[in-house]
Every structure is written in structure tokens, then in C-alpha cells.
Design a protein around this motif. Structure first.
Motif, short mmCIF file in Angstrom:
data_model
loop_
_atom_site.label_atom_id
_atom_site.label_comp_id
_atom_site.label_asym_id
_atom_site.label_seq_id
_atom_site.Cartn_x
_atom_site.Cartn_y
_atom_site.Cartn_z
N GLY A 35 17.76 5.57 -4.48
CA GLY A 35 16.59 6.11 -5.17
C GLY A 35 15.30 5.70 -4.50
O GLY A 35 15.30 5.12 -3.41
N SER A 36 14.18 6.03 -5.14
CA SER A 36 12.87 5.68 -4.60
C SER A 36 12.04 5.00 -5.70
O SER A 36 12.47 4.94 -6.85
N TRP A 37 10.86 4.50 -5.28
CA TRP A 37 10.04 3.75 -6.24
C TRP A 37 9.29 4.68 -7.18
O TRP A 37 8.09 4.90 -7.06
N TYR A 71 0.84 -1.19 0.00
CA TYR A 71 0.00 0.00 0.00
C TYR A 71 0.89 1.25 0.00
O TYR A 71 1.78 1.39 0.83
N GLY A 72 0.64 2.13 -0.93
CA GLY A 72 1.37 3.41 -0.97
C GLY A 72 2.83 3.31 -1.37
O GLY A 72 3.62 4.20 -1.08
N VAL A 73 3.21 2.22 -2.06
CA VAL A 73 4.63 2.03 -2.38
C VAL A 73 5.14 3.03 -3.42
O VAL A 73 6.31 3.43 -3.39
N VAL A 74 4.25 3.49 -4.33
CA VAL A 74 4.71 4.39 -5.40
C VAL A 74 5.19 5.71 -4.81
O VAL A 74 4.48 6.36 -4.04
N GLY A 75 6.39 6.09 -5.15
CA GLY A 75 6.97 7.35 -4.69
C GLY A 75 7.71 7.24 -3.37
O GLY A 75 8.36 8.19 -2.95
N THR A 76 7.61 6.09 -2.69
CA THR A 76 8.33 5.95 -1.41
C THR A 76 9.75 5.47 -1.64
O THR A 76 10.11 5.06 -2.75
#
Ligand code: HEC
Length: 179
Positions: free
Chosen positions: A127-129, A103-108
Motif C-alpha cells: 500500500g501507500s501512505w 517532505y511529500g510523504v502523503v500519498g507516496t
């Protein structure tokens, strides 16, 4: 057995011996003659192998960005159920399975799920996702982060990856803006 018979026998043995040595000599010479040829082939082979392997390795994935606007969240949802749900949960606060909750992985940042025992391969990946990182990751996890514990072989279709990524993006109270 008379002496001519014995002589014939000895001659036969002698001829056999000579033939044996000749065969050996020819064999050795043949091998010597083909050896350099083989090495030439090997070098050519190795060189062409590298030439073939290098562009394949360096060949970048086409960016997923342009596909995202028209990608299909519902299709991504059903893909996630088929391809990812054996290891991941997607609901807010969902439990970890073989893999972490997404949940909420995009941009983390990497290794975002508290308490999950990530591999050094993921923890150490800078980097990040981002959308593009997720694209590369879903295409081939082992190539994106060699040594990862995510033993998923990868999703070939760029369109399906785009669908999955917009689905992952939707799993947030405040989804990351599309590019
Ligand atoms: C066989 C089990 C398995 C499958 C199937 C699987 N994963 Fe994973 N996933 C993992 C594991 C294990 C990790 C942790 C990797 C590590 O620590 O190296 C992970 C990590 C991740 C991460 C990084 C999370 C973070 O917090 O950094 C993402 C994103 C992810 N998976 C997405 C997916 C998607 C999307 C699919 C379906 C296309 C999928 N996974 C299929 C096991 C799986």
C-alpha cells in the motif's frame, strides 16, 4: 533421667513424626484437591484473556478522514516539531536523521526517501501512505508495521493525529486532495 522421662521423650518424637506425616498427607491432598480447581481457573483465565484481547486487537481506529477538513495545520506543525523533529526533517530535500525526510510523504509509497535504510517491516508493507494508513501509523507504529525501526510510542489523540496529517499533507507542491 528416669525411664518415664525417656518414654515421654520418645512419645514426643513419635507424635512429632506422626504430625509430620499427617501434615504432609494433608498437604499433598490439599494440593491434589486444588489442582483441578487451578486448571479450571487457568482455562477460564486464558479464555477470558483471549476474549478481552481479541476485540482490542481487532478494534479498528476510528477513521481520521472526517476530522481532516477541520484539522489545524499550524497545530500539526508545532506537534511535528515536538514529537517528530528529533528524528525527521520536513523541508524539501531535507537530510535524513534517525528517520527519513518526510517532505511529500502523503500519498507516496512506503520507504519514499531515496537512500534511507528502511526496515523490512516498512519496505514489505503493501500500500501507500494514505491518510488512514498515516493515522494508524502515528497512533502506534509498532502495531501498524511490527518490527519497524521507528521507536515512537504513538500519539493517542485522534484530533492531534488529524492535525499532524494535514500538516504532512501541506508539505507538497501539489497536496493530495482531502477525502
Ligand atoms: C525516535 C525516532 C522517530 C520519531 C520520534 C518519529 N519517527 Fe517516524 N520514522 C523513524 C524511523 C527510524 C523510520 C523508518 C522506519 C523503518 O524503516 O522501519 C520512520 C518512518 C516514518 C514514516 C515512513 C516514511 C516512509 O518513507 O515510508 C513516516 C510517515 C513517519 N516516520 C512519520 C513520523 C511522524 C509523523 C512522527 C511524529 C509523530 C514520527 N515519525 C516520529 C523514526 C522516528
Amino acid at each position: 533421667m528416669d525411664s518415664t522421662e525417656i518414654n515421654k521423650g520418645m512419645a514426643a518424637v513419635l507424635v512429632a513424626g506422626i504430625a509430620f506425616f499427617l501434615a504432609g498427607w494433608i498437604g499433598v491432598n490439599l494440593v491434589h484437591q486444588t489442582k483441578p480447581e487451578h486448571e479450571i481457573l487457568k482455562i477460564e483465565g486464558a479464555a477470558s484473556h483471549e476474549a478481552a484481547a481479541e476485540p482490542a486487537k481487532a478494534e479498528p481506529l476510528a477513521p481520521v478522514g472526517p476530522l481532516l477538513a477541520a484539522a489545524d495545520v499550524a497545530s500539526g506543525d508545532s506537534l511535528a516539531k515536538k514529537q517528530c523533529a528529533s528524528c525527521h526533517t520536513f523541508n524539501e530535500g531535507g537530510k535524513a536523521g534517525v528517520g527519513p525526510n518526510l517532505y511529500g510523504v502523503v500519498g507516496t509509497g512506503r520507504a519514499q526517501a531515496a537512500g534511507f535504510n528502511y526496515s523490512a517491516a516498512i519496505k514489505g508493507k503493501p500500500g501507500s501512505w494514505s491518510f488512514e494508513d498515516l493515522n494508524a501509523w502515528i497512533a502506534k507504529p509498532a502495531a501498524f508495521a511490527p518490527g519497524t525501526r521507528m521507536t515512537y510510542q504513538g500519539l493517542k489523540s485522534p484530533q492531534q493525529r488529524a492535525d499532524l496529517i494535514v500538516y504532512l499533507r501541506s508539505l507538497s507542491a501539489k497536496p493530495v486532495p482531502l477525502p
